[in-house]
Design a protein around this motif. Sequence first.
Motif, PDB file in Angstrom:
ATOM      1  N   ASN A   1      -4.709 -48.997   6.481  1.00  0.00           N
ATOM      2  CA  ASN A   1      -5.120 -47.617   6.196  1.00  0.00           C
ATOM      3  C   ASN A   1      -5.128 -47.330   4.693  1.00  0.00           C
ATOM      4  OD1 ASN A   1      -5.151 -46.448   9.055  1.00  0.00           O
ATOM      5  ND2 ASN A   1      -3.096 -47.304   8.938  1.00  0.00           N
ATOM      6  N   CYS A   2      -5.791 -48.196   3.961  1.00  0.00           N
ATOM      7  CA  CYS A   2      -5.802 -48.028   2.502  1.00  0.00           C
ATOM      8  C   CYS A   2      -6.490 -46.738   2.071  1.00  0.00           C
ATOM      9  CB  CYS A   2      -6.490 -49.203   1.831  1.00  0.00           C
ATOM     10  SG  CYS A   2      -5.681 -50.751   2.181  1.00  0.00           S
ATOM     11  N   ASP A   3      -7.234 -46.119   2.982  1.00  0.00           N
ATOM     12  CA  ASP A   3      -7.886 -44.867   2.600  1.00  0.00           C
ATOM     13  C   ASP A   3      -6.920 -43.687   2.667  1.00  0.00           C
ATOM     14  OD1 ASP A   3      -7.708 -44.950   5.361  1.00  0.00           O
ATOM     15  OD2 ASP A   3      -9.575 -43.850   5.685  1.00  0.00           O
ATOM     16  N   VAL A   4      -5.745 -43.901   3.262  1.00  0.00           N
ATOM     17  CA  VAL A   4      -4.739 -42.835   3.216  1.00  0.00           C
ATOM     18  C   VAL A   4      -3.963 -43.039   1.914  1.00  0.00           C
ATOM     19  CG1 VAL A   4      -2.840 -41.705   4.383  1.00  0.00           C
ATOM     20  CG2 VAL A   4      -4.639 -42.781   5.721  1.00  0.00           C
ATOM     21  N   GLN A   5      -4.266 -42.189   0.956  1.00  0.00           N
ATOM     22  CA  GLN A   5      -3.828 -42.414  -0.413  1.00  0.00           C
ATOM     23  C   GLN A   5      -2.431 -41.872  -0.667  1.00  0.00           C
ATOM     24  OE1 GLN A   5      -5.715 -44.120  -2.451  1.00  0.00           O
ATOM     25  NE2 GLN A   5      -7.732 -44.018  -1.506  1.00  0.00           N
ATOM     26  N   THR A   6      -1.726 -42.517  -1.576  1.00  0.00           N
ATOM     27  CA  THR A   6      -0.424 -42.016  -2.003  1.00  0.00           C
ATOM     28  C   THR A   6      -0.661 -41.080  -3.182  1.00  0.00           C
ATOM     29  OG1 THR A   6      -0.279 -43.923  -3.444  1.00  0.00           O
ATOM     30  CG2 THR A   6       0.819 -44.106  -1.339  1.00  0.00           C
ATOM     31  N   ALA A   7      -0.629 -39.785  -2.899  1.00  0.00           N
ATOM     32  CA  ALA A   7      -0.899 -38.811  -3.958  1.00  0.00           C
ATOM     33  C   ALA A   7       0.429 -38.304  -4.509  1.00  0.00           C
ATOM     34  CB  ALA A   7      -1.715 -37.653  -3.393  1.00  0.00           C
ATOM     35  N   PHE A   8       0.554 -38.297  -5.830  1.00  0.00           N
ATOM     36  CA  PHE A   8       1.828 -37.946  -6.473  1.00  0.00           C
ATOM     37  C   PHE A   8       1.666 -36.706  -7.337  1.00  0.00           C
ATOM     38  CE2 PHE A   8       4.881 -38.424 -10.043  1.00  0.00           C
ATOM     39  CZ  PHE A   8       6.052 -38.437  -9.303  1.00  0.00           C
ATOM     40  N   SER A   9       2.574 -35.708  -7.138  1.00  0.00           N
ATOM     41  CA  SER A   9       2.552 -34.519  -8.001  1.00  0.00           C
ATOM     42  C   SER A   9       3.815 -34.514  -8.835  1.00  0.00           C
ATOM     43  CB  SER A   9       2.518 -33.226  -7.188  1.00  0.00           C
ATOM     44  OG  SER A   9       1.852 -33.423  -5.970  1.00  0.00           O
ATOM     45  N   GLU A  10       3.674 -34.816 -10.116  1.00  0.00           N
ATOM     46  CA  GLU A  10       4.848 -34.963 -10.980  1.00  0.00           C
ATOM     47  C   GLU A  10       5.667 -33.679 -11.082  1.00  0.00           C
ATOM     48  OE1 GLU A  10       1.810 -36.329 -12.291  1.00  0.00           O
ATOM     49  OE2 GLU A  10       1.088 -34.286 -12.593  1.00  0.00           O
ATOM     50  N   ASN A  11       5.002 -32.528 -10.991  1.00  0.00           N
ATOM     51  CA  ASN A  11       5.758 -31.285 -11.186  1.00  0.00           C
ATOM     52  C   ASN A  11       6.734 -30.993 -10.054  1.00  0.00           C
ATOM     53  OD1 ASN A  11       3.688 -30.886  -9.481  1.00  0.00           O
ATOM     54  ND2 ASN A  11       2.929 -28.985 -10.407  1.00  0.00           N
ATOM     55  N   LYS A  12       6.585 -31.700  -8.908  1.00  0.00           N
ATOM     56  CA  LYS A  12       7.538 -31.492  -7.820  1.00  0.00           C
ATOM     57  C   LYS A  12       8.671 -32.512  -7.864  1.00  0.00           C
ATOM     58  CE  LYS A  12       4.276 -29.787  -4.313  1.00  0.00           C
ATOM     59  NZ  LYS A  12       3.568 -30.302  -3.143  1.00  0.00           N
ATOM     60  N   CYS A  13       8.545 -33.529  -8.699  1.00  0.00           N
ATOM     61  CA  CYS A  13       9.465 -34.675  -8.640  1.00  0.00           C
ATOM     62  C   CYS A  13      10.816 -34.331  -9.277  1.00  0.00           C
ATOM     63  CB  CYS A  13       8.840 -35.862  -9.363  1.00  0.00           C
ATOM     64  SG  CYS A  13       9.905 -37.302  -9.386  1.00  0.00           S
ATOM     65  N   ILE A  14      11.913 -34.688  -8.570  1.00  0.00           N
ATOM     66  CA  ILE A  14      13.247 -34.483  -9.139  1.00  0.00           C
ATOM     67  C   ILE A  14      13.872 -35.815  -9.558  1.00  0.00           C
ATOM     68  CG2 ILE A  14      13.716 -32.320  -7.899  1.00  0.00           C
ATOM     69  CD1 ILE A  14      15.393 -34.044  -5.906  1.00  0.00           C
ATOM     70  N   GLU A  15      13.099 -36.880  -9.506  1.00  0.00           N
ATOM     71  CA  GLU A  15      13.546 -38.213  -9.925  1.00  0.00           C
ATOM     72  C   GLU A  15      14.822 -38.661  -9.213  1.00  0.00           C
ATOM     73  OE1 GLU A  15      12.884 -38.990 -14.328  1.00  0.00           O
ATOM     74  OE2 GLU A  15      12.725 -36.828 -14.149  1.00  0.00           O
ATOM     75  N   CYS A  16      14.816 -38.564  -7.895  1.00  0.00           N
ATOM     76  CA  CYS A  16      15.966 -39.024  -7.132  1.00  0.00           C
ATOM     77  C   CYS A  16      15.855 -40.516  -6.858  1.00  0.00           C
ATOM     78  CB  CYS A  16      16.056 -38.270  -5.816  1.00  0.00           C
ATOM     79  SG  CYS A  16      14.663 -38.586  -4.709  1.00  0.00           S
ATOM     80  N   ASP A  17      14.707 -41.116  -7.187  1.00  0.00           N
ATOM     81  CA  ASP A  17      14.496 -42.562  -7.002  1.00  0.00           C
ATOM     82  C   ASP A  17      14.324 -42.982  -5.545  1.00  0.00           C
ATOM     83  OD1 ASP A  17      14.402 -43.277  -9.587  1.00  0.00           O
ATOM     84  OD2 ASP A  17      16.199 -44.506  -9.611  1.00  0.00           O
ATOM     85  N   ALA A  18      14.246 -42.031  -4.625  1.00  0.00           N
ATOM     86  CA  ALA A  18      14.144 -42.401  -3.210  1.00  0.00           C
ATOM     87  C   ALA A  18      12.912 -43.273  -2.957  1.00  0.00           C
ATOM     88  CB  ALA A  18      14.084 -41.150  -2.343  1.00  0.00           C
TER      89      ALA A  18
END
Lengths: 350, 611
Positions: free
Chosen positions: B501-518
């Motif tokens: 399912n490579c068309d299901v993309q991993t979209a990242f929004s930096e402004n929501k990130c708390i850098e928990c490293d999960a």
Amino acid sequence: MTYIRPKFRHPDLKTNDLGYTKTVYEGSLSTLCAGCGHDSISAAIVQSCFELAIQPHRLAKLSGIGCSSKTPAYFLSQSHGFNSVHGRMPSVATGSNLANKELIYFGVSGDGDTASIGMGQFVHVIRRNLNMVYIVMNNGCYGLTKGQDSATADEGSKSKSGSVNMFNAIDLPSLALELGAGFVAQSFSGDKAQLIPLIKAAIKHPGFAIINVISPCVTFNNNPGSTKSYDYVREHIELTSTVDFVPFQEEITTSYEAGAEQDITLHDGSHLQLHKLESEWNPEDRMSAITALQKTKINGEILTGLIFIEPESKDLHHVLNTVDIPLNQLTAKELCPGSVALEELNAELR
Amino acid sequence: MKFFFLFKLFVLKPTDIKDPEYYHKVVDCQYACPAHTPVPEYIRLIAAQKYTEAYMVNWESNVFPGILGRTCDRPCEPACRRGRVEDEPVAICRLKRVAADNKSNVSALMPKAPFPSNSKKIALIGGGPASLTVARDLAPLGYEIHLFDDQNRAGGMMRSQIPSFRLPEHVINEEVGFILDMGIHTQFKTRVESLKDVIAKDYDAVFVGTGAPKGRDLYELPGRQEGDANIHIGIEWLASVAFEHTSAIGKKVIVLGGGNTAMDCCRTSRRLGGAEVKVVVRSPFNEMRASPWEIEDAMHEDIPILDCHVPKSFVVENGKLKGMMFEKVIAKYDDKGGRALVNAGEADVFIEADDVLIAIGQSTSFTWIERDLGLEFNKSEMPVVDAVTYQSTLPKVFFGGDAAFGPKNVITAVAQGHQAAISIDLFCSGESLKNRPSPFVNLVSQKMGIHEWSYDSMVEIDNRQSVPLVDKKLALSDRKVEVELGFDHLHGFTEAQRCLNCDVQTAFSENKCIECDACVDICPTSCITFIPNEEDESALRLKLTMPANNHDQAILISDAVPGTKRVMVKDEDVCLHCGLCAERCPTSAWDMQKFFYSVTKAGNQCQIAVK
């Protein structure tokens, strides 16, 4: 549905001296809340044991009760494990270590398990200098029972429900220093670059080694006003030094400017290279470590990094003067040498 | 804030995910497909047993799902991500066939003639995949389509050159029929002898899709003339078998050439009486041009392949072909990768043969195009054609398929047909051909709840399924018996589940990130790294947890994350699209979003007018 971790790994994964990839050191998929700091610590433990090329069956992981104490299921699934009674991990560790001193003992505990119900056991295991690593996954709250303040919650820290903590916090590193621990460090789950060398050094330390890791509870203690949230800890971190762990086989090549650098040779010949950021602090001097901790506390900061180390620490076996062979390997032959030996012993006392 | 990072003045800009081509490239199979068929989309439909829907997704993009599901050159499969994380790609091509084999009656879903006329007339010369694609795209827009072909049925090389045991006639008839049923005016058995005559009629545009109908010969080789009765040109011979003019061949057959036509020739020979059929090829075995699976199929039918044999002469005795002499060679390579075949120092080899089939390449033939029409030809006698618009130097004449840029394959012809249709439509509407329509794209979150995504994100560890074959004895007894049986429902499902399912993309929004490293900790393939930004992408690639050494694959770079001002870098190379990053993200900074990309077809480019 994605709570099953795919088996595929990066095709170029590195192997360690044993020929193992990191995969060998992994555990099952975490059931903690998404974003829990404890998971980062688990990942740091996996990475440290991989880099040190520890044979998984030579390590025993021990824990008590709590979110933190669930984590041994999430790393080193091929190692020994003992999930003990709440707060009683130190006595299980003591017993195991006395029976077989050849394993690496890796204790994992939380702030409740250590600073409340397990406090009695905690102080005594330090006092006895049991050769083990003791990691506190410290989130300042009881996450498993919906986030009540724990004994390490700072005074004035606000909980998710809005109540302000009225009591003073127990500062675990200070307490450990006071009780004579030979290796004291403090770190943050969100800073693996610091945590991994500390864990590696703690494993190599020949006595009790405690790392107090601030590990935000993303569900109950990551709110504004909390002093254990990701944002707050990042804002208030003060580093003692940057830490590099150099295994003893490797040649030390890096050099820092004079004065700022301190090289500590560990018991087994490995090195800890510190690039000091606190000028008045000397990690081999207990007084200066206590001062550094107190000073940052007064400033409202959180001191992280290596705080104190005594490379030639004398552990419990040394104090008790036990035999070189692990006790569990002694047979009836050694334990009951027979009447001739008894006669000789008696003769000596006459 | 006590993290010590050196802030650089000029750092890499965040990846522009608004550019549809970024995510498109992540869907490796679709990106590699000349027609950009939305592969993961139809594979999911197959897994859900929605065969008709899967067929229509295909039909929209590649026009001939049933044909291509059996014969495609599969540029998608070497591109498949699965090949980078385990050994073998998803059997994309044969899954397409599953959709075609199991679909219900699709005629109701097809555009229904008659269409309101737009009073424009288009001539299509040649009835192969390129022309038929143009017809399909333009007929529903109201164009009156006149299709000329010298055979008695449409399909071109799909009908004449691909043997029935690989592609049964009924499959061609059905899919060609969908198009001809759109009210196409067909003029079969009509060989166009003059482009001038066609232009003289009142067509608004002319499309040339005459393919590459001329097989290469070995005129110069001694004995060629004398043995002519038993020496045949591969594609001509295949056509004559297909149209039932030829039904037998000698017992001993030599097939010259190492391409797919050679494979079709040798396998057809086996069915027409060839007991000892040998493929003889100049190049080393591993440099043969034929698709690996076609070579495999030929060898399965007990056809030896003799490599490094250069034809020297036809041996003819008493006017009868006896066989061929070959020179043994070895391949020598220079520093620049150039290859020379040099004498191996061994004695020449004689191979007996009753018949020889020459399948060493094919080329276009434009003897019927007058050179005084203003239609320019280049030095190699190929028409000068624009690589984007497929327009020739004579504005109303367009080219596509093998006729445009030489022999390629069916799916390329289809892709070019789509583009030529867009050009013809723009041309007939008086618009600039440079106004190419943007692709149709859509990006939508797949999150349905905790642990719940609207796609099956579990990564299966099953190996590639192999397609069952009909009994060899039966297959060799009748050239019309299809060799591959195709996947049944269960195998189709198992294979479909291998799709990542490579068309299901991993979209990242930096402004929501708390850098928990999960996400970093959970990622099975260690492709996420939080790191201080760099000035140079190559430097950044090397500093990642797992260095991103595959430069063919992009890295996704976020903007600075609020906490530490580091950036998130994700190597797209071996991402499994398992969604665990999004699953373990406490703040939904990661989301799995389905990216749909479809090449806009002629007549749907209304957004251009707005511009």
